[in-house]
Design an enzyme around this catalytic site. Structure first.
Site, PDB file in Angstrom:
ATOM      1  N   LYS A   1       0.843  -1.193  -0.093  1.00 47.74           N
ATOM      2  CA  LYS A   1       0.167   0.041   0.121  1.00 47.74           C
ATOM      3  C   LYS A   1       0.880   1.138  -0.009  1.00 47.74           C
ATOM      4  CE  LYS A   1      -4.573   0.855   0.066  1.00 47.74           C
ATOM      5  NZ  LYS A   1      -5.505  -0.221  -0.362  1.00 47.74           N
TER       6      LYS A   1
HETATM    7  P1  NAD Z   1     -12.943   7.663  -2.577  1.00 49.71           P
HETATM    8  O1  NAD Z   1     -11.931   8.511  -2.357  1.00 49.71           O
HETATM    9  O2  NAD Z   1     -13.204   7.400  -3.932  1.00 49.71           O
HETATM   10  O3  NAD Z   1     -14.378   7.787  -1.758  1.00 49.71           O
HETATM   11  C1  NAD Z   1     -13.921   8.098  -0.304  1.00 49.71           C
HETATM   12  C2  NAD Z   1     -15.605   8.475   0.182  1.00 49.71           C
HETATM   13  O4  NAD Z   1     -15.499   8.361   1.572  1.00 49.71           O
HETATM   14  C3  NAD Z   1     -16.040   9.908  -0.404  1.00 49.71           C
HETATM   15  O5  NAD Z   1     -17.371   9.687  -0.823  1.00 49.71           O
HETATM   16  C4  NAD Z   1     -15.749  10.845   0.833  1.00 49.71           C
HETATM   17  O6  NAD Z   1     -16.562  11.913   0.985  1.00 49.71           O
HETATM   18  C5  NAD Z   1     -15.988   9.900   2.147  1.00 49.71           C
HETATM   19  N1  NAD Z   1     -15.461  10.202   3.225  1.00 49.71           N
HETATM   20  C6  NAD Z   1     -14.406  10.244   3.612  1.00 49.71           C
HETATM   21  N2  NAD Z   1     -14.047  10.682   4.932  1.00 49.71           N
HETATM   22  C7  NAD Z   1     -15.485  10.404   5.410  1.00 49.71           C
HETATM   23  C8  NAD Z   1     -15.863  10.230   6.835  1.00 49.71           C
HETATM   24  N3  NAD Z   1     -15.005  10.731   7.671  1.00 49.71           N
HETATM   25  N4  NAD Z   1     -17.273   9.878   6.757  1.00 49.71           N
HETATM   26  C9  NAD Z   1     -17.878   9.424   5.745  1.00 49.71           C
HETATM   27  N5  NAD Z   1     -17.331   9.687   4.740  1.00 49.71           N
HETATM   28  C10 NAD Z   1     -16.251   9.868   4.336  1.00 49.71           C
HETATM   29  O7  NAD Z   1     -12.258   6.157  -2.001  1.00 49.71           O
HETATM   30  P2  NAD Z   1     -12.784   4.575  -2.277  1.00 49.71           P
HETATM   31  O8  NAD Z   1     -11.789   4.224  -3.346  1.00 49.71           O
HETATM   32  O9  NAD Z   1     -14.060   4.683  -2.667  1.00 49.71           O
HETATM   33  O10 NAD Z   1     -12.374   3.852  -1.287  1.00 49.71           O
HETATM   34  C11 NAD Z   1     -13.294   3.642  -0.009  1.00 49.71           C
HETATM   35  C12 NAD Z   1     -12.885   2.540   0.915  1.00 49.71           C
HETATM   36  O11 NAD Z   1     -12.835   1.335   0.012  1.00 49.71           O
HETATM   37  C13 NAD Z   1     -11.324   2.711   1.532  1.00 49.71           C
HETATM   38  O12 NAD Z   1     -11.549   2.076   2.622  1.00 49.71           O
HETATM   39  C14 NAD Z   1     -10.506   1.768   0.473  1.00 49.71           C
HETATM   40  O13 NAD Z   1      -9.466   1.318   1.297  1.00 49.71           O
HETATM   41  C15 NAD Z   1     -11.680   0.711  -0.051  1.00 49.71           C
HETATM   42  N6  NAD Z   1     -11.279   0.066  -1.207  1.00 49.71           N
HETATM   43  C16 NAD Z   1     -11.228   0.756  -2.276  1.00 49.71           C
HETATM   44  C17 NAD Z   1     -10.910   0.134  -3.462  1.00 49.71           C
HETATM   45  C18 NAD Z   1     -10.739   0.636  -4.920  1.00 49.71           C
HETATM   46  O14 NAD Z   1     -10.825  -0.020  -5.923  1.00 49.71           O
HETATM   47  N7  NAD Z   1     -10.856   2.050  -5.060  1.00 49.71           N
HETATM   48  C19 NAD Z   1     -10.586  -1.279  -3.596  1.00 49.71           C
HETATM   49  C20 NAD Z   1     -10.977  -1.875  -2.240  1.00 49.71           C
HETATM   50  C21 NAD Z   1     -10.938  -1.246  -1.107  1.00 49.71           C
END
Ligand code: NAD
Length: 421
Positions: A107
Site C-alpha cells: 500500500k
Molecule cells: P474515494 O476517495 O473514491 O471515496 C471515499 C469516500 O469516503 C468519499 O465519498 C468521501 O467523501 C468519504 N469520506 C471520507 N471521509 C469520510 C468520513 N469521515 N465519513 C464518511 N465518509 C467519508 O475512495 P474509495 O476508492 O471509494 O475507497 C473507499 C474505501 O474502500 C477505502 O477503505 C478503500 O481502502 C476501500 N477500497 C477501495 C478500492 C478501490 O478499488 N478504490 C478497493 C478495495 C477497497
C-alpha cells in the site's frame, strides 16, 4: 490497550494473531508474517501554482511478496500515516491470498488533502511521488492502483512518469488506468460490483430478500457510490448514504443516480447542499445507527468500534471499506448475531480486476467486459462460499474463516520457499 486497538496496524496484527493461533502456526512463521517486509518513507518538494514550495511526506509499504509481486492502492488523505499504510498493506496480502491471485500485499499513501490542490499541483505531486517510490515498484515487483483520494487520472500520471524514466511505455506498472492507456474494462466498477455480488450472496444465506431490504451506505466515492447503485439495481432500497459532508436519510429511498449526477457538477465534489423531498440530514455517526437490513461502510477505518457497536441495528454488515470494524466491535456484533462479511472478502473485486488488467497489459491482449464480469463473479461467489462453509463448520466469524484460508496460503508458500539464505 484500547488505544492500540484503534491503531489500524495494531488491529491488523490482532486479526492476524487470532488466525495464527487457530491455525497453530509455528512461532517463527508468525514473527515473519506479522510485520511488513519493506517500508519506504519519502519526503519530497512540490511546486505550487503560486510559486511556493511545500514538502510532502509519503510511504510505500510492501507487507509480503512471497506469492508474487506486491499489489495495493495509493491513498491521498490528510490522515495517512505509516501505521495505516502498514495495516492496509497487510490486509492486501491476505485479500490476494484469499481470492487466490498470485500477488503479495502493498500500500502507498501521501499525507495530503487532494481537494485543496489544483489539477496541475496534483499532477506534480503524483509525478514526484512516483519518481520517489520508483526504486521499489515495477510490473514484476509492486503494482499500485487507486484508493481513497486517487483515481484513473492519477494512475495515468504515475504510469507516464515511470515510462518517461525508462524510455518506453510500461502499462503494467499500475492498474486502474484509463481504458485509453491500457486500463481494463470493468475496473472502475469492480470493487462496488464485487460488493454487490457479496451482498446478494450474504442476503441469500440469511434468507433476506433484497426487494425488501433497507440499505445504508457510508461513503460515496468510487466504492460507495457503485455499491449503492448496484445494490439498488438488485431491488433493495437505499435509505441512507453519506460522504465527507455528512449523512442523508430518506425512509422511502434515496435517488442514488440523482446523487451521482449532483456530485459530478458540485464544485466541492461532495453531496453538500443535496436536496430531495423527504430527505433528512444526519451526522456520519448517526447514519451508522439507522435501523436497516444491510449496512455497507465504504469510507475509512475505525467506523464501528466498541463504543457504537451496541447501537448498530443491521442484519448484515458488508465491509466495502478496509478496516471499518475494530476487533472489539467484531466480537460484540458476532455475539449479537450480525453477519459481518470482512473487507478482505467483500472488497476483493477491485484487486481481482486489477489482476485481470495487469495480465491483459503484460500479454497485450484485451478481454471483453462480459469476460471480465463473468470471471470476477465466479471468483467472488466461489470465495464467499468457501469462507462461509468454514465459518459454519468451525462456528467462527466470517473474518476468522477468511483469515484462516488466506494466512494458511501465505504460510505454506513461505514454508515451501524456505528462509533465505
Ligand atoms: P474515494 O476517495 O473514491 O471515496 C471515499 C469516500 O469516503 C468519499 O465519498 C468521501 O467523501 C468519504 N469520506 C471520507 N471521509 C469520510 C468520513 N469521515 N465519513 C464518511 N465518509 C467519508 O475512495 P474509495 O476508492 O471509494 O475507497 C473507499 C474505501 O474502500 C477505502 O477503505 C478503500 O481502502 C476501500 N477500497 C477501495 C478500492 C478501490 O478499488 N478504490 C478497493 C478495495 C477497497
Amino acid at each position: 490497550m484500547a488505544s492500540e486497538y484503534h491503531n489500524p496496524f495494531g488491529i491488523a496484527q490482532a486479526q492476524f494473531d487470532l488466525a495464527a493461533e487457530k491455525l497453530n502456526l509455528d512461532q517463527n512463521l508468525r514473527a515473519v508474517l506479522r510485520v511488513p517486509q519493506r517500508e519506504l518513507s519519502v519526503n519530497f518538494p512540490v511546486k505550487h501554482d503560486d510559486g511556493s514550495i511545500k514538502v510532502y511526506s509519503g510511504y510505500r509499504v510492501q507487507h509480503n511478496i512471497t506469492r508474487g509481486p506486491a499489489k495495493g492502492g495509493i491513498r491521498y488523505h490528510p490522515s495517512v500515516n505509516l501505521d495505516e499504510v502498514r495495516a492496509l498493506a497487510m490486509w492486501m496480502t491476505w485479500k490476494c491470498a484469499l481470492v487466490n491471485i498470485p500477488y503479495g500485499g502493498a500500500k502507498g499513501g501521501v499525507i495530503v488533502d487532494p481537494k485543496l490542490l489544483s489539477m496541475t499541483e496534483l499532477e506534480r505531486l503524483t509525478r514526484r511521488y512516483a519518481a520517489e517510490i520508483s526504486v521499489i515498484v515495477g510490473p514484476e515487483r509492486d503494482i499500485p492502483a487507486p484508493d481513497v483520494g486517487t483515481n484513473a487520472q492519477v494512475m495515468s500520471w504515475f504510469m507516464d512518469t515511470i515510462s518517461m524514466h525508462r524510455g518506453y511505455t510500461v502499462p503494467a506498472i499500475v492498474t486502474g488506468k484509463p481504458i485509453e492507456v491500457g486500463g481494463s474494462l470493468g475496473r472502475v466498477d469492480a470493487t462496488g460490483h464485487g460488493v454487490s455480488v457479496i451482498t446478494r450472496e450474504a442476503a441469500k444465506h440469511i434468507g433476506l430478500r433484497l426487494e425488501q431490504a433497507k440499505v445504508v451506505v457510508q461513503g460515496f466515492g468510487n466504492v460507495g457510490s457503485i455499491s449503492a447503485a448496484q445494490i439498488g439495481e438488485m431491488g433493495a432500497r437505499i435509505v441512507g448514504l453519506s460522504d465527507v459532508s455528512g449523512g442523508y436519510y430518506n425512509r422511502r429511498g434515496l435517488d442514488v443516480h440523482a446523487m451521482l449526477d449532483y456530485i459530478k457538477q458540485s464544485p466541492t465534489k461532495t453531496l453538500e447542499g443535496y436536496h430531495q423531498t423527504g430527505t433528512e440530514r444526519l451526522t456520519n455517526s448517526e447514519l451508522l445507527e439507522i435501523e436497516c437490513d444491510i449496512l455497507v461502510p465504504a469510507a475509512l477505518e475505525n467506523q464501528i468500534t466498541g463504543l457504537n457497536a451496541g447501537r448498530i441495528r443491521t442484519k448484515l454488515l458488508i465491509e466495502a471499506a478496509n478496516g471499518p470494524t475494530t476487533p472489539e466491535a467484531d466480537a460484540l456484533l458476532y455475539d449479537r448475531g450480525v453477519l459481518v462479511v470482512p473487507d478482505i472478502l467483500a472488497n476483493a473485486g477491485g484487486v481481482t480486476v486489477s489482476y485481470f488488467e495487469w495480465v491483459q497489459g503484460l500479454q497485450e491482449f484485451f478481454w471483453s467486459e462480459e469476460e471480465i464480469t463473468e470471471r470476477l463473479d465466479r471468483i467472488m461467489v466461489r470465495s464467499f462460499a468457501s469462507v462461509l462453509e468454514i465459518a459454519l463448520r468451525e462456528k467462527i466469524s466470517m473474518r476468522l474463516a477468511a483469515y484462516l484460508v488466506a494466512v494458511k496460503r501465505v504460510a505454506e508458500a513461505t514454508t515451501i520457499r524456505g528462509i533465505y539464505p
